[in-house]
Write a protein that holds these residues in place. Sequence first.
Motif, short mmCIF file in Angstrom:
data_model
loop_
_atom_site.label_atom_id
_atom_site.label_comp_id
_atom_site.label_asym_id
_atom_site.label_seq_id
_atom_site.Cartn_x
_atom_site.Cartn_y
_atom_site.Cartn_z
N ARG A 72 -0.59 -43.44 76.89
CA ARG A 72 -1.61 -42.51 76.39
C ARG A 72 -1.55 -41.17 77.14
NH1 ARG A 72 -7.16 -45.93 76.72
NH2 ARG A 72 -6.72 -47.53 75.20
N TYR A 73 -1.44 -41.27 78.45
CA TYR A 73 -1.44 -40.06 79.29
C TYR A 73 -0.27 -39.15 78.93
CZ TYR A 73 -1.80 -37.09 83.39
OH TYR A 73 -1.92 -36.01 84.22
N SER A 113 1.43 -39.13 76.18
CA SER A 113 1.32 -38.63 74.80
C SER A 113 0.33 -37.48 74.68
CB SER A 113 0.95 -39.76 73.84
OG SER A 113 -0.39 -40.16 74.03
N HIS A 114 -0.63 -37.39 75.58
CA HIS A 114 -1.56 -36.25 75.58
C HIS A 114 -1.00 -35.08 76.37
CE1 HIS A 114 -4.87 -38.23 73.56
NE2 HIS A 114 -4.84 -39.23 74.41
N GLU A 167 -5.18 -28.96 81.54
CA GLU A 167 -4.53 -29.89 80.61
C GLU A 167 -4.23 -31.24 81.27
OE1 GLU A 167 -4.39 -29.61 77.44
OE2 GLU A 167 -5.09 -27.54 77.43
N ALA A 185 -5.86 -34.61 79.86
CA ALA A 185 -5.05 -35.78 79.51
C ALA A 185 -5.59 -37.02 80.21
CB ALA A 185 -3.58 -35.53 79.88
N LEU A 234 -8.76 -38.05 78.30
CA LEU A 234 -8.46 -38.61 76.99
C LEU A 234 -7.76 -39.96 77.06
CD1 LEU A 234 -7.28 -35.35 75.20
CD2 LEU A 234 -9.45 -36.57 74.84
N SER A 235 -7.10 -40.23 78.18
CA SER A 235 -6.33 -41.47 78.32
C SER A 235 -7.17 -42.65 78.77
CB SER A 235 -5.20 -41.26 79.32
OG SER A 235 -4.37 -40.22 78.88
N GLN A 285 -14.38 -35.16 80.38
CA GLN A 285 -14.03 -34.47 79.14
C GLN A 285 -15.11 -33.46 78.77
OE1 GLN A 285 -13.22 -37.10 75.87
NE2 GLN A 285 -12.55 -35.48 74.54
#
Length: 163
Positions: free
Chosen positions: A28-29, A31-32, A61, A65, A68-69, A80
Motif C-alpha cells: 500500500r505504502y 503504491s501511494h 507526500e 502515504a 493512506l497505507s 491525514q
Amino acid sequence: MERQIITKRKRVSSLKEKKNLKAVFARRYASHLVPALKKINMNKCSSQINSKSFEQTVKHEVDMALALSAQEFAWSRFLQHNLLSSPHEDPSYSSMILERSSHKQDSKDEGAEIKKKLKELQKLLPGGEEMNMEDMLSEVGSYIVCLELQMIVLKSLVQDNIS
C-alpha cells in the motif's frame, strides 16, 4: 468441543493476518508514494522549485502515504486530516519536540514524571491529544510498527534508485 474448534480457527486466521500485515502495508505504502514522487519529480524538472519547498513537498507526500497505507488506525485518520488541512508541516515543530524531550526536570514524584512523559507521547502520536490514554496507548504500537515499515520501504526505494 465445537466451540473450542471455532476459537482455534479464529486464532489461526488472526495470526496469519498479522504475518501478512507487513507485506500489505509495504505494498500500500509503495503504491501511494511512488506515483506521488514521480509527479513531484516531473514538476521539479518542468519548473524551478527551491530546495526547502521541494523537501517539504516530499515530506508531505511521505507522511500522506503513511496515513493512506494504515487507514484502519485512528492515528492515521488524524494524520491525514492534519496533512489535508495544512499542506506542509512546520519544520520547527519537530525540533521543538526534540528540545523539550532533551530537557529533564528534577521531579520527586514519579507519577508526575510518568504523566509528563505520557503527555509528550500524546503530542507525538497524530491525534493523540484527542484520545483518552487507553486508546492512545493501544494506537502507539501500530504507529511505531508502521513507522518502522515506512523506513524499510524508503530504504528499499533509495537502494533501488542508487543501483
